[in-house]
Design a protein around this motif. Structure first.
Motif, mmCIF file in Angstrom:
data_model
loop_
_atom_site.group_PDB
_atom_site.id
_atom_site.type_symbol
_atom_site.label_atom_id
_atom_site.label_comp_id
_atom_site.label_asym_id
_atom_site.label_seq_id
_atom_site.Cartn_x
_atom_site.Cartn_y
_atom_site.Cartn_z
ATOM 1 N N UNK A 48 0.850 -1.192 0.000
ATOM 2 C CA UNK A 48 0.000 0.000 0.000
ATOM 3 C C UNK A 48 0.890 1.248 0.000
ATOM 4 N N UNK A 49 0.603 2.152 -0.894
ATOM 5 C CA UNK A 49 1.445 3.324 -1.056
ATOM 6 C C UNK A 49 0.701 4.566 -0.598
ATOM 7 N N UNK A 50 1.382 5.375 0.210
ATOM 8 C CA UNK A 50 0.804 6.604 0.745
ATOM 9 C C UNK A 50 1.615 7.781 0.209
ATOM 10 N N UNK A 52 2.696 11.683 0.625
ATOM 11 C CA UNK A 52 2.798 12.767 1.607
ATOM 12 C C UNK A 52 2.683 14.080 0.836
ATOM 13 N N UNK A 53 1.612 14.802 1.102
ATOM 14 C CA UNK A 53 1.353 16.045 0.379
ATOM 15 C C UNK A 53 2.163 17.197 0.972
ATOM 16 N N UNK A 54 2.118 18.353 0.308
ATOM 17 C CA UNK A 54 2.898 19.518 0.749
ATOM 18 C C UNK A 54 2.574 19.949 2.174
ATOM 19 N N UNK A 55 1.310 19.778 2.582
ATOM 20 C CA UNK A 55 0.916 20.174 3.934
ATOM 21 C C UNK A 55 1.147 19.061 4.962
ATOM 22 N N UNK A 56 1.901 18.025 4.561
ATOM 23 C CA UNK A 56 2.232 16.854 5.383
ATOM 24 C C UNK A 56 1.052 15.926 5.652
ATOM 25 N N UNK A 57 -0.078 16.156 5.002
ATOM 26 C CA UNK A 57 -1.181 15.200 5.121
ATOM 27 C C UNK A 57 -0.833 13.979 4.271
ATOM 28 N N UNK A 86 1.657 5.627 -21.460
ATOM 29 C CA UNK A 86 3.018 5.121 -21.296
ATOM 30 C C UNK A 86 3.789 5.947 -20.266
ATOM 31 N N UNK A 87 3.664 7.261 -20.338
ATOM 32 C CA UNK A 87 4.328 8.149 -19.378
ATOM 33 C C UNK A 87 3.860 7.835 -17.957
ATOM 34 N N UNK A 88 2.558 7.720 -17.766
ATOM 35 C CA UNK A 88 2.014 7.446 -16.437
ATOM 36 C C UNK A 88 2.449 6.058 -15.958
ATOM 37 N N UNK A 89 2.461 5.082 -16.856
ATOM 38 C CA UNK A 89 2.928 3.733 -16.507
ATOM 39 C C UNK A 89 4.369 3.777 -16.014
ATOM 40 N N UNK A 90 5.218 4.518 -16.728
ATOM 41 C CA UNK A 90 6.632 4.627 -16.350
ATOM 42 C C UNK A 90 6.786 5.263 -14.977
ATOM 43 N N UNK A 91 6.031 6.319 -14.732
ATOM 44 C CA UNK A 91 6.098 6.982 -13.421
ATOM 45 C C UNK A 91 5.607 6.039 -12.324
ATOM 46 N N UNK A 92 4.483 5.391 -12.574
ATOM 47 C CA UNK A 92 3.933 4.473 -11.569
ATOM 48 C C UNK A 92 4.903 3.329 -11.281
ATOM 49 N N UNK A 93 5.490 2.748 -12.315
ATOM 50 C CA UNK A 93 6.468 1.669 -12.110
ATOM 51 C C UNK A 93 7.671 2.153 -11.318
ATOM 52 N N UNK A 94 8.158 3.343 -11.632
ATOM 53 C CA UNK A 94 9.300 3.899 -10.904
ATOM 54 C C UNK A 94 8.957 4.099 -9.427
ATOM 55 N N UNK A 95 7.748 4.560 -9.162
ATOM 56 C CA UNK A 95 7.317 4.769 -7.769
ATOM 57 C C UNK A 95 7.295 3.448 -7.018
ATOM 58 N N UNK A 102 5.789 5.209 1.814
ATOM 59 C CA UNK A 102 5.361 6.610 1.751
ATOM 60 C C UNK A 102 6.282 7.356 0.801
ATOM 61 N N UNK A 103 5.695 8.200 -0.018
ATOM 62 C CA UNK A 103 6.484 8.964 -0.987
ATOM 63 C C UNK A 103 5.944 10.388 -1.048
ATOM 64 N N UNK A 104 6.833 11.370 -0.976
ATOM 65 C CA UNK A 104 6.376 12.770 -1.061
ATOM 66 C C UNK A 104 5.805 13.083 -2.443
#
Length: 151
Positions: A48-50, A52-57, A86-95, A102-104
Motif C-alpha cells: 500500500x502506497x501513501x 505525503x502532500x505539501x501540507x504533510x497530510x 506510457x508516461x504514467x505507466x513509467x512513473x507508476x512503475x518507478x514509484x 510513503x512517498x512525497x
C-alpha cells in the motif's frame, strides 16, 4: 481453497495460465467432494502506497490524479493517449520500484515533469506552472529561460 459451492476444502488445480492482464495467474479448480469447477485469480500483493502532500497530510496513492494532471497539461498538444498512458505507466512503475511505503508528492511531481520535458515542452511548462505554483509572470519567464539555456 474452499469450494464456493459446498464449502469443503478438498479442491485441486486442474489448469493454470497467465490472466489476460498479464499481472495475475488464472487457476481452474475442481472440488473433490462435489466435482464442481470454479476459477480463482492469484496476483502479487502490492505494497500500500501513501503520498505525503505539501501540507504533510497523507493520502492513498491514486494513479488517476497523475493521469488527470498529464492530460490537462497535454490538452490540444500533439500527444497521443498512448504516449500519456506510457508516461504514467513509467512513473507508476518507478514509484513502486522504489519500494517505499510513503512517498512525497514532490518526488512524484518531479518524475512527471522529467518525463513531460522529454515528451512535449509546452506540456512540461503547463504542468510545471501548476505544480510549482508560479506566482507571477516573472517566475514563469525564469522557467522558460532555464529551458532555453539547457537546450
Amino acid at each position: 481453497m474452499k469450494c464456493p459451492f459446498c464449502g469443503k476444502e478438498n479442491t485441486r488445480v486442474i489448469d493454470s495460465r497467465p490472466a489476460e492482464d498479464g499481472l495475475s495467474i488464472r487457476r481452474r479448480r475442481e472440488c473433490d467432494e462435489c466435482d464442481k469447477r470454479f476459477t480463482t485469480y492469484e496476483k502479487v500483493e502490492a505494497i500500500p502506497l501513501v503520498v505525503i502532500k505539501k501540507d504533510n497530510s497523507r493520502v492513498p496513492f491514486d494513479r488517476e490524479k497523475i493521469v488527470q494532471g498529464v492530460f490537462a497539461s497535454c490538452h490540444k498538444r500533439p500527444v497521443s493517449v498512448e504516449q500519456i498512458t506510457s508516461l504514467v505507466d513509467e512513473v507508476e512503475n518507478a514509484i513502486y520500484n522504489m519500494e517505499e511505503r510513503e512517498i512525497p508528492s514532490s518526488v512524484i511531481g518531479q518524475m512527471v515533469m522529467e518525463k513531460l520535458k522529454n515528451l512535449d515542452m509546452v506540456a512540461y511548462v503547463r504542468f510545471a506552472s501548476v505544480y510549482r505554483e508560479f506566482k507571477d509572470v516573472n517566475t514563469f519567464m525564469d522557467e522558460l529561460k532555464n529551458i532555453l539555456e539547457n537546450k
